[in-house]
Write a protein that holds these residues in place. Structure first.
Motif, mmCIF file in Angstrom:
data_model
loop_
_atom_site.group_PDB
_atom_site.id
_atom_site.type_symbol
_atom_site.label_atom_id
_atom_site.label_comp_id
_atom_site.label_asym_id
_atom_site.label_seq_id
_atom_site.Cartn_x
_atom_site.Cartn_y
_atom_site.Cartn_z
ATOM 1 N N THR A 163 0.030 1.129 -10.717
ATOM 2 C CA THR A 163 -0.981 1.372 -9.698
ATOM 3 C C THR A 163 -0.299 1.699 -8.373
ATOM 4 O O THR A 163 0.864 1.348 -8.151
ATOM 5 C CB THR A 163 -1.900 0.152 -9.496
ATOM 6 O OG1 THR A 163 -1.101 -1.009 -9.325
ATOM 7 C CG2 THR A 163 -2.830 -0.048 -10.664
ATOM 8 N N SER A 218 -11.616 0.106 -4.153
ATOM 9 C CA SER A 218 -11.407 -1.334 -4.287
ATOM 10 C C SER A 218 -12.502 -2.052 -3.508
ATOM 11 O O SER A 218 -13.087 -1.503 -2.582
ATOM 12 C CB SER A 218 -10.024 -1.737 -3.761
ATOM 13 O OG SER A 218 -9.899 -1.433 -2.392
ATOM 14 N N LYS A 246 -8.402 7.667 -9.138
ATOM 15 C CA LYS A 246 -8.613 6.962 -7.873
ATOM 16 C C LYS A 246 -9.873 6.115 -8.001
ATOM 17 O O LYS A 246 -10.921 6.624 -8.389
ATOM 18 C CB LYS A 246 -8.732 7.947 -6.723
ATOM 19 C CG LYS A 246 -7.412 8.664 -6.441
ATOM 20 C CD LYS A 246 -7.492 9.485 -5.183
ATOM 21 C CE LYS A 246 -6.214 10.233 -4.919
ATOM 22 N NZ LYS A 246 -5.112 9.422 -4.484
ATOM 23 N N GLU A 278 -8.866 2.115 -1.582
ATOM 24 C CA GLU A 278 -8.832 2.859 -2.839
ATOM 25 C C GLU A 278 -7.471 2.642 -3.497
ATOM 26 O O GLU A 278 -6.455 2.609 -2.814
ATOM 27 C CB GLU A 278 -9.050 4.344 -2.510
ATOM 28 C CG GLU A 278 -8.951 5.283 -3.661
ATOM 29 C CD GLU A 278 -9.176 6.716 -3.198
ATOM 30 O OE1 GLU A 278 -10.315 7.184 -3.290
ATOM 31 O OE2 GLU A 278 -8.202 7.354 -2.756
ATOM 32 N N TRP A 279 -7.486 2.454 -4.805
ATOM 33 C CA TRP A 279 -6.246 2.323 -5.567
ATOM 34 C C TRP A 279 -6.138 3.505 -6.524
ATOM 35 O O TRP A 279 -7.139 3.961 -7.079
ATOM 36 C CB TRP A 279 -6.245 1.029 -6.371
ATOM 37 C CG TRP A 279 -5.963 -0.204 -5.565
ATOM 38 C CD1 TRP A 279 -6.456 -0.520 -4.334
ATOM 39 C CD2 TRP A 279 -5.123 -1.283 -5.948
ATOM 40 N NE1 TRP A 279 -5.981 -1.730 -3.922
ATOM 41 C CE2 TRP A 279 -5.155 -2.229 -4.893
ATOM 42 C CE3 TRP A 279 -4.357 -1.550 -7.062
ATOM 43 C CZ2 TRP A 279 -4.440 -3.415 -4.942
ATOM 44 C CZ3 TRP A 279 -3.653 -2.740 -7.107
ATOM 45 C CH2 TRP A 279 -3.687 -3.657 -6.059
ATOM 46 N N THR A 280 -4.922 3.973 -6.740
ATOM 47 C CA THR A 280 -4.670 4.978 -7.763
ATOM 48 C C THR A 280 -4.143 4.236 -8.982
ATOM 49 O O THR A 280 -3.160 3.493 -8.890
ATOM 50 C CB THR A 280 -3.637 6.017 -7.280
ATOM 51 O OG1 THR A 280 -4.145 6.641 -6.096
ATOM 52 C CG2 THR A 280 -3.393 7.072 -8.347
ATOM 53 N N ALA A 340 0.845 -1.203 0.000
ATOM 54 C CA ALA A 340 0.000 0.000 0.000
ATOM 55 C C ALA A 340 0.877 1.249 0.000
ATOM 56 O O ALA A 340 1.909 1.304 0.669
ATOM 57 C CB ALA A 340 -0.916 -0.009 1.228
ATOM 58 N N VAL A 395 -10.510 -4.216 -8.414
ATOM 59 C CA VAL A 395 -10.550 -2.799 -8.793
ATOM 60 C C VAL A 395 -11.110 -2.740 -10.205
ATOM 61 O O VAL A 395 -10.621 -3.446 -11.092
ATOM 62 C CB VAL A 395 -9.138 -2.157 -8.757
ATOM 63 C CG1 VAL A 395 -9.166 -0.745 -9.293
ATOM 64 C CG2 VAL A 395 -8.573 -2.180 -7.345
ATOM 65 N N PRO A 410 -1.486 0.794 -4.745
ATOM 66 C CA PRO A 410 -2.507 0.120 -3.942
ATOM 67 C C PRO A 410 -2.807 0.888 -2.663
ATOM 68 O O PRO A 410 -1.949 1.583 -2.114
ATOM 69 C CB PRO A 410 -1.867 -1.233 -3.621
ATOM 70 C CG PRO A 410 -0.793 -1.413 -4.648
ATOM 71 C CD PRO A 410 -0.297 -0.035 -4.942
ATOM 72 N N GLY A 411 -4.017 0.716 -2.195
ATOM 73 C CA GLY A 411 -4.433 1.254 -0.910
ATOM 74 C C GLY A 411 -5.400 0.287 -0.258
ATOM 75 O O GLY A 411 -5.828 -0.685 -0.875
ATOM 76 N N THR A 454 1.978 -3.322 -11.416
ATOM 77 C CA THR A 454 0.672 -3.893 -11.774
ATOM 78 C C THR A 454 0.835 -5.196 -12.547
ATOM 79 O O THR A 454 0.447 -5.325 -13.692
ATOM 80 C CB THR A 454 -0.179 -2.875 -12.569
ATOM 81 O OG1 THR A 454 -0.091 -1.604 -11.947
ATOM 82 C CG2 THR A 454 -1.630 -3.297 -12.605
#
Length: 184
Positions: free
Chosen positions: A105, A141, A138, A111-113, A69, A173, A107-108, A75
């Protein structure tokens, strides 16, 4: 005698020629390349988008270990994926010109960017420069019940376009793609 020498010379020539053209082929990649496209029907000649990416496997490791994260991730595996748009599109709310981009990407937890980047032919995300981003979106996920051992990308047709769905373990996502770019 001349015939024996000629035959011996021909035999040696064949041995060395065969050695010169022998090729060593490697085994299967541990994270094989794959591709996904939309439309997914191969009878349709006019593709909107295609992505080529490496498919790593969890093999007992955690998603957080492989795609931490808050850090830019390639990716997939090996080279950063390359996504080609064959026409102008709207990608996650941003208008994108037809062309080929690296897909990265960040990861979060929730939420992923998702990043479209100019840096093609790059191994992983080691040479990533934020200044070369074409777009950053954004995306929330979600978690699925069924885990995926292999990282996967697929396109799901929706009204007006498709969702590019990325999944690994239970993470999913989905980036909306519409064929009508809004501001170009």
């Amino acid at each position: 005698m001349k015939r024996v020498i000629t035959l011996a010379f021909m035999a040696l020539t064949m041995v060395f020629t065969t050695e010169a053209f022998a090729q060593e082929f490697s085994g299967l990649d541990k994270s094989p390349m794959d591709a996904a496209s939309f439309p997914t029907d191969y009878k349709v000649a006019d593709k909107v988008v295609k992505i080529v990416y490496g498919r790593p496997q969890l093999k007992g490791r955690s998603l957080a270990e492989l795609a931490p994260a808050g850090k830019v991730w390639r990716t997939g595996a090996n080279e950063a994926p390359e996504i080609t748009f064959y026409q102008d599109v709207n990608f996650g709310g941003q208008d994108i010109k037809a062309g080929t981009y690296a897909l990265l990407t960040i990861p979060g937890d929730k939420e992923w960017t998702v990043v479209l980047h100019e840096g093609l032919n790059q191994w992983g995300s080691y040479f990533y420069k934020e200044g070369n981003d074409v777009a950053r979106v954004k995306i929330n996920s979600t978690l699925a019940e069924e885990p995926l051992e292999e990282f996967s990308i697929a396109f799901k047709e929706v009204e007006g376009g498709a969702h590019m769905v990325m999944g690994w373990d239970t993470m999913r996502v989905a980036v909306p793609i519409t064929m009508e770019a809004t501001k170009m």
